[in-house]
Design a protein around this motif. Structure first.
Motif, short mmCIF file in Angstrom:
data_model
loop_
_atom_site.label_atom_id
_atom_site.label_comp_id
_atom_site.label_asym_id
_atom_site.label_seq_id
_atom_site.Cartn_x
_atom_site.Cartn_y
_atom_site.Cartn_z
N MET A 155 0.81 -1.22 0.00
CA MET A 155 0.00 0.00 0.00
C MET A 155 0.84 1.27 0.00
O MET A 155 0.34 2.36 0.24
N MET A 156 2.13 1.12 -0.27
CA MET A 156 2.99 2.29 -0.35
C MET A 156 2.90 2.91 -1.75
O MET A 156 2.76 2.19 -2.75
N PRO A 157 3.00 4.23 -1.86
CA PRO A 157 3.07 4.86 -3.19
C PRO A 157 4.34 4.41 -3.91
O PRO A 157 5.33 4.03 -3.28
N THR A 158 4.30 4.43 -5.22
CA THR A 158 5.42 3.90 -6.01
C THR A 158 6.73 4.64 -5.76
O THR A 158 7.81 4.06 -5.91
N GLU A 159 6.65 5.90 -5.36
CA GLU A 159 7.88 6.67 -5.14
C GLU A 159 8.51 6.38 -3.77
O GLU A 159 9.62 6.85 -3.49
N ALA A 160 7.84 5.62 -2.92
CA ALA A 160 8.41 5.27 -1.62
C ALA A 160 9.34 4.07 -1.77
O ALA A 160 9.08 3.16 -2.55
N ARG A 161 10.43 4.07 -1.02
CA ARG A 161 11.35 2.93 -1.01
C ARG A 161 11.13 2.13 0.26
O ARG A 161 11.08 2.68 1.36
N VAL A 162 10.97 0.82 0.12
CA VAL A 162 10.68 -0.04 1.26
C VAL A 162 11.75 -1.11 1.38
O VAL A 162 12.04 -1.83 0.43
N ALA A 163 12.37 -1.19 2.55
CA ALA A 163 13.29 -2.28 2.89
C ALA A 163 12.65 -3.04 4.03
O ALA A 163 12.49 -2.49 5.12
N HIS A 164 12.26 -4.30 3.79
CA HIS A 164 11.46 -4.98 4.82
C HIS A 164 11.75 -6.47 4.87
O HIS A 164 12.43 -7.04 4.01
N LYS A 165 11.21 -7.09 5.94
CA LYS A 165 11.29 -8.55 6.09
C LYS A 165 9.98 -9.03 6.71
O LYS A 165 9.55 -8.52 7.73
N THR A 166 9.38 -10.02 6.10
CA THR A 166 8.11 -10.55 6.57
C THR A 166 8.33 -11.73 7.52
O THR A 166 9.41 -12.32 7.60
N GLY A 167 7.25 -12.08 8.23
CA GLY A 167 7.24 -13.27 9.07
C GLY A 167 5.86 -13.88 9.05
O GLY A 167 4.87 -13.16 9.16
N THR A 168 5.78 -15.20 8.90
CA THR A 168 4.49 -15.89 8.83
C THR A 168 4.58 -17.23 9.54
O THR A 168 5.48 -18.03 9.26
N LEU A 169 3.66 -17.46 10.46
CA LEU A 169 3.49 -18.75 11.11
C LEU A 169 2.00 -19.00 11.27
O LEU A 169 1.18 -18.22 10.79
N SER A 170 1.64 -20.08 11.95
CA SER A 170 0.23 -20.37 12.18
C SER A 170 -0.46 -19.20 12.88
O SER A 170 -0.06 -18.81 13.98
N ASN A 171 -1.46 -18.64 12.23
CA ASN A 171 -2.24 -17.54 12.79
C ASN A 171 -1.38 -16.31 13.11
O ASN A 171 -1.72 -15.53 14.00
N THR A 172 -0.29 -16.15 12.40
CA THR A 172 0.61 -15.01 12.61
C THR A 172 1.02 -14.41 11.28
O THR A 172 1.45 -15.13 10.38
N SER A 173 0.89 -13.11 11.15
CA SER A 173 1.41 -12.38 9.99
C SER A 173 2.11 -11.14 10.49
O SER A 173 1.58 -10.41 11.33
N SER A 174 3.31 -10.90 9.99
CA SER A 174 4.03 -9.71 10.42
C SER A 174 4.89 -9.17 9.29
O SER A 174 5.17 -9.86 8.31
N ASP A 175 5.28 -7.92 9.44
CA ASP A 175 6.18 -7.29 8.49
C ASP A 175 6.89 -6.16 9.23
O ASP A 175 6.27 -5.43 10.01
N VAL A 176 8.20 -6.06 9.02
CA VAL A 176 8.99 -5.03 9.68
C VAL A 176 9.92 -4.42 8.65
O VAL A 176 10.36 -5.09 7.72
N GLY A 177 10.21 -3.14 8.79
CA GLY A 177 11.12 -2.55 7.82
C GLY A 177 11.27 -1.05 7.93
O GLY A 177 10.82 -0.42 8.89
#
Length: 293
Positions: A258-280
């Motif tokens: 959901m970031m605008p195209t001109e934004a730069r994103v450096a991130h790392k996701t995490g997914t487990l049972s019933n867990t969703s995360s993203d940090v960056g």
């Protein structure tokens, strides 16, 4: 938790130039009311959360926790302003721990212990029943350079590459020691990824707090900020991690989605049972960066 929530929260944080100053009018009115009639006259009491400013209230509204726990923390690296929802409560790291594993190895590179060209074998899981052993069995696979392993574990979230590097640094305790040296107290890596994945589902993180393989949102933001600002690693080692995070291919519908195209994103996701995360780190076209978890 719907993945779209992560993107919506990140969007609100990224688009806020600064946190809005708390409104004082209501508080002044209540103070005057109390001084005249006494606090016990006002009834019934309102036990709704008292958010520090409208931005935090807006994030809390998006991060509706009626179906589980949602933790948020962010810091504007230009101003130091922070926002947080359940920022001091432990949450599962899942694959976001791979950032700290990479940082631990790269600290060793900076100290001359290893190099990016050092080679280590992939750690491939061997079939075993959940909880049948304290550590899931693995076998050695192909050898790859540390640089290749970091690229795979960050950009594609490769578990076999992660466990290769985790074994190289000395296991979870070595990563925890790096975190303590960095001043990150609420970081707790307990298992390798093979064991974590095999035994996934033991605890429902939506309703239970498990301190194993967990970190608080505030401390994850502290970890991200320190790496991005070059506090603990050389410039070249910092660029290895941030560069890989900018090339991350997982979680296209999370922060990046959901970031605008001109934004730069450096991130790392995490997914487990019933867990969703993203940090960056989100960097706007003006060069302003915000660390988000």
């Amino acid at each position: 938790m719907k993945l779209g929530i992560l993107g919506r929260v990140a969007t609100v944080i990224a688009l806020a130039a600064a946190t809005v100053a708390p409104a004082q009018a209501q508080g002044n009115f209540e103070a005057a009311f109390d001084s005249t009639l006494g606090t016990e006259v006002r009834a019934p009491r309102d036990f709704a959360p008292d958010y520090s400013n409208p931005l935090v209230a807006q994030i809390a509204q998006i991060a509706d926790g009626s179906n589980g726990r949602i933790g948020v923390a962010a810091i504007d690296l230009s101003t130091g302003q922070e926002v947080a929802i359940l920022g001091d409560q432990p949450f599962p790291m899942a694959s976001t721990s791979k950032i700290a594993i990479a940082a631990t190895y790269l600290e060793g590179v900076d100290r001359g212990r290893w190099s990016l060209s050092s080679e280590f074998p992939l750690m491939i899981p061997v079939a075993s029943r959940p909880f049948s052993s304290s550590v899931a069995p693995v076998r050695r696979g192909d050898y790859m350079s540390a640089h290749q392993l970091i690229e795979l574990m960050i950009t594609r979230s490769s578990n076999t590459a992660t466990d290769a590097l985790l074994a190289a640094v000395g296991g979870p305790s070595a990563v925890n020691e790096w975190a303590r040296r960095a001043g990150i107290q609420n970081f707790n890596l307990t298992r390798d990824i093979a064991t974590l994945v095999r035994d996934d589902g033991e605890v429902n993180p939506a309703y239970q707090v498990d301190t194993r393989d967990s970190v608080t949102p505030r401390d994850m933001v502290k970890l991200l900020s320190g790496i991005y600002q070059g506090k603990w690693l050389s410039a070249s080692s910092r660029d290895v991690i941030i560069g890989a995070m900018e090339r991350c291919r997982t979680g296209t519908g999370r922060i990046r989605g959901m970031m605008p195209t001109e934004a730069r994103v450096a991130h790392k996701t995490g997914t487990l049972s019933n867990t969703s995360s993203d940090v960056g780190i989100i960097t706007g076209p003006d060069g302003r960066s915000i660390a988000v978890t």
